[in-house]
Design a protein around this motif. Structure first.
Motif, mmCIF file in Angstrom:
data_model
loop_
_atom_site.group_PDB
_atom_site.id
_atom_site.type_symbol
_atom_site.label_atom_id
_atom_site.label_comp_id
_atom_site.label_asym_id
_atom_site.label_seq_id
_atom_site.Cartn_x
_atom_site.Cartn_y
_atom_site.Cartn_z
ATOM 1 N N ASP A 7 0.863 -1.186 0.000
ATOM 2 C CA ASP A 7 0.000 0.000 0.000
ATOM 3 C C ASP A 7 0.896 1.231 0.000
ATOM 4 O O ASP A 7 2.126 1.124 -0.026
ATOM 5 C CB ASP A 7 -0.919 -0.018 1.226
ATOM 6 C CG ASP A 7 -2.256 0.684 0.971
ATOM 7 O OD1 ASP A 7 -2.282 1.612 0.127
ATOM 8 O OD2 ASP A 7 -3.254 0.322 1.617
ATOM 9 N N TRP A 8 0.290 2.425 0.034
ATOM 10 C CA TRP A 8 1.025 3.679 -0.042
ATOM 11 C C TRP A 8 2.219 3.707 0.906
ATOM 12 O O TRP A 8 2.134 3.227 2.035
ATOM 13 C CB TRP A 8 0.141 4.869 0.338
ATOM 14 C CG TRP A 8 -1.171 4.949 -0.341
ATOM 15 C CD1 TRP A 8 -1.496 4.495 -1.584
ATOM 16 C CD2 TRP A 8 -2.363 5.520 0.201
ATOM 17 N NE1 TRP A 8 -2.805 4.748 -1.846
ATOM 18 C CE2 TRP A 8 -3.367 5.382 -0.785
ATOM 19 C CE3 TRP A 8 -2.668 6.145 1.398
ATOM 20 C CZ2 TRP A 8 -4.657 5.841 -0.585
ATOM 21 C CZ3 TRP A 8 -3.951 6.611 1.598
ATOM 22 C CH2 TRP A 8 -4.930 6.455 0.619
ATOM 23 N N VAL A 9 3.278 4.323 0.473
ATOM 24 C CA VAL A 9 4.409 4.597 1.357
ATOM 25 C C VAL A 9 4.288 6.052 1.786
ATOM 26 O O VAL A 9 4.331 6.965 0.959
ATOM 27 C CB VAL A 9 5.759 4.335 0.663
ATOM 28 C CG1 VAL A 9 6.890 4.451 1.682
ATOM 29 C CG2 VAL A 9 5.774 2.973 -0.009
ATOM 30 N N ASN A 10 4.094 6.262 3.080
ATOM 31 C CA ASN A 10 3.798 7.601 3.590
ATOM 32 C C ASN A 10 5.037 8.425 3.907
ATOM 33 O O ASN A 10 5.044 9.642 3.727
ATOM 34 C CB ASN A 10 2.936 7.488 4.851
ATOM 35 C CG ASN A 10 1.564 6.927 4.557
ATOM 36 O OD1 ASN A 10 0.899 7.359 3.622
ATOM 37 N ND2 ASN A 10 1.148 5.934 5.323
ATOM 38 N N GLN A 11 6.078 7.764 4.413
ATOM 39 C CA GLN A 11 7.258 8.515 4.836
ATOM 40 C C GLN A 11 8.494 7.613 4.817
ATOM 41 O O GLN A 11 8.377 6.384 4.882
ATOM 42 C CB GLN A 11 7.067 9.095 6.245
ATOM 43 C CG GLN A 11 8.064 10.197 6.591
ATOM 44 C CD GLN A 11 7.820 10.787 7.963
ATOM 45 O OE1 GLN A 11 7.787 10.062 8.941
ATOM 46 N NE2 GLN A 11 7.668 12.086 8.045
ATOM 47 N N VAL A 12 9.657 8.245 4.732
ATOM 48 C CA VAL A 12 10.917 7.516 4.766
ATOM 49 C C VAL A 12 11.923 8.305 5.593
ATOM 50 O O VAL A 12 11.929 9.540 5.569
ATOM 51 C CB VAL A 12 11.447 7.254 3.333
ATOM 52 C CG1 VAL A 12 11.698 8.556 2.583
ATOM 53 C CG2 VAL A 12 12.701 6.390 3.364
ATOM 54 N N ALA A 13 12.747 7.583 6.358
ATOM 55 C CA ALA A 13 13.817 8.198 7.149
ATOM 56 C C ALA A 13 15.125 7.488 6.819
ATOM 57 O O ALA A 13 15.154 6.265 6.629
ATOM 58 C CB ALA A 13 13.519 8.086 8.638
ATOM 59 N N VAL A 14 16.190 8.247 6.765
ATOM 60 C CA VAL A 14 17.503 7.711 6.420
ATOM 61 C C VAL A 14 18.221 7.264 7.690
ATOM 62 O O VAL A 14 18.184 7.953 8.716
ATOM 63 C CB VAL A 14 18.322 8.766 5.662
ATOM 64 C CG1 VAL A 14 19.745 8.282 5.424
ATOM 65 C CG2 VAL A 14 17.634 9.114 4.350
ATOM 66 N N VAL A 15 18.864 6.089 7.622
ATOM 67 C CA VAL A 15 19.642 5.550 8.739
ATOM 68 C C VAL A 15 21.082 5.408 8.249
ATOM 69 O O VAL A 15 21.404 4.454 7.530
ATOM 70 C CB VAL A 15 19.094 4.192 9.212
ATOM 71 C CG1 VAL A 15 19.828 3.738 10.474
ATOM 72 C CG2 VAL A 15 17.585 4.257 9.444
ATOM 73 N N GLY A 16 21.939 6.375 8.596
ATOM 74 C CA GLY A 16 23.314 6.356 8.101
ATOM 75 C C GLY A 16 23.375 6.633 6.615
ATOM 76 O O GLY A 16 22.513 7.309 6.036
ATOM 77 N N GLU A 17 24.386 6.068 5.933
ATOM 78 C CA GLU A 17 24.596 6.310 4.507
ATOM 79 C C GLU A 17 23.937 5.268 3.621
ATOM 80 O O GLU A 17 23.652 5.524 2.457
ATOM 81 C CB GLU A 17 26.110 6.328 4.206
ATOM 82 C CG GLU A 17 26.825 7.561 4.723
ATOM 83 C CD GLU A 17 26.477 8.810 3.918
ATOM 84 O OE1 GLU A 17 26.543 8.755 2.680
ATOM 85 O OE2 GLU A 17 26.136 9.833 4.538
ATOM 86 N N ASP A 18 23.702 4.070 4.164
ATOM 87 C CA ASP A 18 23.340 2.950 3.305
ATOM 88 C C ASP A 18 22.024 2.275 3.650
ATOM 89 O O ASP A 18 21.694 1.242 3.074
ATOM 90 C CB ASP A 18 24.454 1.893 3.341
ATOM 91 C CG ASP A 18 25.785 2.467 2.893
ATOM 92 O OD1 ASP A 18 25.780 3.269 1.940
ATOM 93 O OD2 ASP A 18 26.810 2.130 3.510
ATOM 94 N N ARG A 19 21.289 2.830 4.617
ATOM 95 C CA ARG A 19 20.016 2.225 4.978
ATOM 96 C C ARG A 19 18.927 3.292 5.080
ATOM 97 O O ARG A 19 19.210 4.467 5.329
ATOM 98 C CB ARG A 19 20.112 1.464 6.309
ATOM 99 C CG ARG A 19 21.011 0.228 6.270
ATOM 100 C CD ARG A 19 20.998 -0.516 7.612
ATOM 101 N NE ARG A 19 21.435 0.340 8.712
ATOM 102 C CZ ARG A 19 21.213 0.077 9.997
ATOM 103 N NH1 ARG A 19 20.536 -1.009 10.330
ATOM 104 N NH2 ARG A 19 21.659 0.876 10.935
ATOM 105 N N ALA A 20 17.698 2.839 4.907
ATOM 106 C CA ALA A 20 16.535 3.719 5.078
ATOM 107 C C ALA A 20 15.393 2.890 5.629
ATOM 108 O O ALA A 20 15.345 1.662 5.445
ATOM 109 C CB ALA A 20 16.131 4.364 3.764
#
Length: 732
Positions: A296-309
């Motif tokens: 379903d819809w992706v509402n938000q994303v946050a970055v974790v370091g350089e290589d993960r989200a």
């Protein structure tokens, strides 16, 4: 009883169970009198064949029987409430910004911003000026902030004084998002499909950034005079803020782009309605990876370091992504409704917020839930992590909550009533007193929204309160007593004992006398100087719902026995018995010394001649219970009904002048403002302001107060209160 699928069904089951339990408790006498509506006959109506598990039904039955609380979340997760502070606003808190370690600035639907002290939980400043809901706020250094509102303006604030420094207005539509660029510039995104770069020194527009073909939902500053925007036109745009030109158009999503986060100087990741995320190369504008997996819809994303989200989705899950491979590392499951917000907490933890009204703290190494943070009662609109061990959340329940992510301990209890408000009365221009199911009364400052005093002493619900002058009040409780209060000290002056059942209503006769109506079928006239009963008024054969005073020595009562009684307060004798209603009488209002009007469960109102005790008019038209009636001068009345309408009546002819339609739930309360306006409260969680000349709705307020809203008024305004710890002052 029909329920929706999935989590919505479960939530409605719980809500229905809680509402039913409260109703059965409050009107226990009625359920005893009419056993066909009792618990044993109601429980079978819960449909076990509607896809609801037997365990859930059993839990609901247990709640209705008072045996245990219903828990919808499963598993062995720690369920404490690690709340450090609760900050209560007067409306939905849409967004906030943290200032240093000990302050926060919140934006609310009540048109204001509030500056909070995170150490004490106190309001430092209330920033007023916007004429509509404030949706977003950004901080500039330690002493300035900028806010975006649905009034189509942006305001620059000085936090030391709480004053507006500049009003930035150059919009035809709503401002959705703002970011601060350095110390003296800001970039805004609007429903008019544009971005605007502002000079905060002059308040002027430096650049209008045009190119998107639908509303711009979010913007991120990239530094070096660049920014990236996300839009409902399915694209992102990379901008040169010096020239105002588009550097790159990032195309690939097949539906709205909800949010974008930046990774270093040359990469970004976007979240979309098309159920995917895209990793972008900002140098070329090309897609590096398409991250697929959400349903379903992706509402938000946050970055974790350089290589993960980590992404938050409408599919009720979060996903931890490897940005090098585009693969899912972990699927984080546990929320039972859409996940709207996510924030990284260090390298190995994240915190999420869901429409299930909870936050979850996650271990990103294992994908397991560390803590479920419960306490909010509505959608969580924004979260942010403060340092290593704290988080701040904002919610539609009108609160901000400061959480301790380490200990899970509550250091400070929430403020405000913890249960529904039954009644509220206004004192002068700037105070109100509320009576609640939490056994207390609260004295409110209507200017600041703060509690001045908590009046504790009753051992059961407080049903009603009446004000005596400026500094005293009299409360009626389900504990069979009334209490006379000193509002200056918050202390009890007298406890009035004598009723053998709950006291539902009280009316002040003079400075030293009051009349109470009880479920023990009697009324009592009290001497407020001594606290003694002067007269016991007997005659009704069922609970007395309401009483109205006529002059110094008469009163009119309305009862479940379908009758009204006119009383002589000097002798305590019945002067007249007013018969005619075929069902219980809910409410009565006095028009003059010799006329009154009553509202009944028989779907009618009756206009009475108090001299003869006869009916002058029967006002017919409502199709369900008439709950309340309010008077407009000598010749008009306005009624509120469970048929979802209000009716304006001509008392000379008994005819309906206007039918006020708009509510989609039962209307419980109505209050008159001036000669041509009225405010109604409904179980549909709205207040409606009506123009009585046209019969049209002038204004609509979504309260989330629940199925009962108390209205109090004076000559200039109305105060509304409900079950969400909120007091709302409405000025026309």
């Amino acid at each position: 009883m029909i329920f929706e699928s999935g989590s919505e069904r479960l939530k409605k089951l719980r809500t229905s169970a809680c509402a039913l339990k409260t109703c059965m408790e409050r009107y226990s006498d009625v359920f005893q009198a009419f056993p066909e509506y009792g618990l044993e006959n109601l429980l079978p109506r819960l449909d076990r064949n509607d896809g609801v598990s037997s365990e859930t039904i059993a839990a609901i039955e247990a709640l209705l029987r008072g045996e245990e609380r219903l828990t919808l979340l499963s598993g062995s997760i720690e369920r404490g409430k690690p709340v450090l502070k609760t900050f209560r606003d007067s409306d939905c808190v849409n967004h906030f910004a943290v200032i240093g370690q000990d302050r926060a600035l919140s934006a609310s639907d009540d048109k204001t911003l509030k500056l909070w002290d995170l150490t004490t939980g106190e309001t430092l400043k209330v920033l007023e000026g916007h004429s509509y809901a404030v949706k977003q706020v950004a901080v500039i250094g330690e002493d300035r902030a900028i806010s975006a509102s649905w009034d189509n303006t942006i305001r620059l604030w000085e936090l030391t004084t709480g004053k507006t420094l500049k009003v930035l207005k150059s919009f035809s539509k709503i401002v959705y998002h703002i970011v601060v660029i350095g110390q003296n510039r800001a970039l805004s995104a609007s429903d008019d499909n544009t971005l605007r770069l502002w000079d905060l020194t002059t308040g002027e527009t430096l650049k209008a950034l045009e190119g998107h073909s639908a509303k711009v939902t979010q913007i991120t500053d990239l530094g070096n005079d660049r920014a990236i925007s996300a839009s409902h036109d399915k694209t992102l745009r990379l901008w040169n803020l010096t020239t105002g030109e588009t550097l790159k158009v990032l195309e690939g999503h097949s539906d709205w782009v909800n949010q974008v986060a930046v990774i270093g100087e040359d990469r970004a990741i976007s979240a979309s309605h098309d159920k995917t995320l895209r990793l972008w190369d900002l140098s070329t504008g090309g897609t590096l990876k398409v991250l697929e997996g959400h349903s379903d819809w992706v509402n938000q994303v946050a970055v974790v370091g350089e290589d993960r989200a980590i992404s938050a989705s409408h599919d009720k899950t979060l996903r931890l992504w490897d940005l090098l491979t585009g693969e899912t590392l972990k699927v984080l499951e546990g929320h039972y409704d859409a996940v709207f917000q996510v924030a990284a907490a260090g390298q190995n933890c994240a915190i999420s917020a869901s429409d299930d009204a909870t936050l979850r703290l996650w271990d990103l190494t294992t994908g397991e839930t560390l803590k479920v943070l419960e306490g909010h009662t509505s959608l969580i609109t924004h979260i942010d992590v403060i340092g290593e061990d704290r988080a701040l959340s904002a919610s539609g329940d009108k609160t901000l909550r400061l959480w301790d992510l380490t200990t899970g301990e509550t250091l400070k209890a929430t403020e405000g009533h913890s249960e529904r408000v039954n009644h509220i009365d206004v004192i002068g221009e700037d105070r109100a007193l509320s009576a609640s199911l939490d056994n207390t009364l609260r004295l409110w400052d209507l200017t600041t929204g703060e509690t001045l005093k908590v009046l504790a002493g009753h051992s059961h619900w407080v049903n009603h309160v009446a004000i005596i002058g400026e500094d005293r009040a009299l409360s009626a409780s389900q504990d069979n007593t009334l209490r006379l209060w000193d509002l200056t000290t918050g202390e009890t002056l007298k406890i009035l004992e004598g009723h053998s059942k709950g006291v539902g209503h009280v009316a002040v006769v003079s400075q030293h006398r009051a009349l109470s109506a009880s479920q023990d079928n009697t009324l009592r006239l009290w001497d407020l100087t001594t606290g003694e009963t002067l007269k016991v008024l007997e005659g009704h054969s069922e609970p007395v719902n309401h009483v109205a005073i006529i002059g110094e020595d008469r009163a009119l009562s309305a009862s479940w026995d379908k009758m009204l009684r006119l009383w002589d307060l000097t002798t305590g004798e019945t002067l007249k018995v007013l018969e005619g209603h075929s069902e219980p009488v809910n409410h009565v209002a006095i028009i003059s010394e010799n006329r009154a009007i009553s509202a009944s469960w028989d779907n009618t109102l009756r206009l009475w001649d108090l001299t003869t005790g006869g009916t002058l008019k029967v006002l017919e038209g409502h199709s369900k219970n008439v709950y309340q009636v309010a008077i407009l001068g000598q010749d008009r009345a306005l009624s509120a009904s469970w048929d979802k309408t209000l009716r304006l009546w001509d008392l000379k002819t008994g005819e309906t002048l206007k039918i006020l339609k708009g509510h989609f739930g039962a209307v419980y309360q109505v209050a008159i403002i001036g000669h041509n306006h009225a405010l109604s409260a409904s179980e549909d969680n709205t207040l409606r302001l009506w123009d009585l000349t046209s019969g049209e709705t002038v204004s609509l307020v979504f309260t989330e107060f629940g199925d009962h809203t108390a209205l109090g008024k004076n000559d200039n305004f109305i105060v509304a209160a409900g079950m969400r710890n909120r007091v709302l002052k409405i000025v026309v």
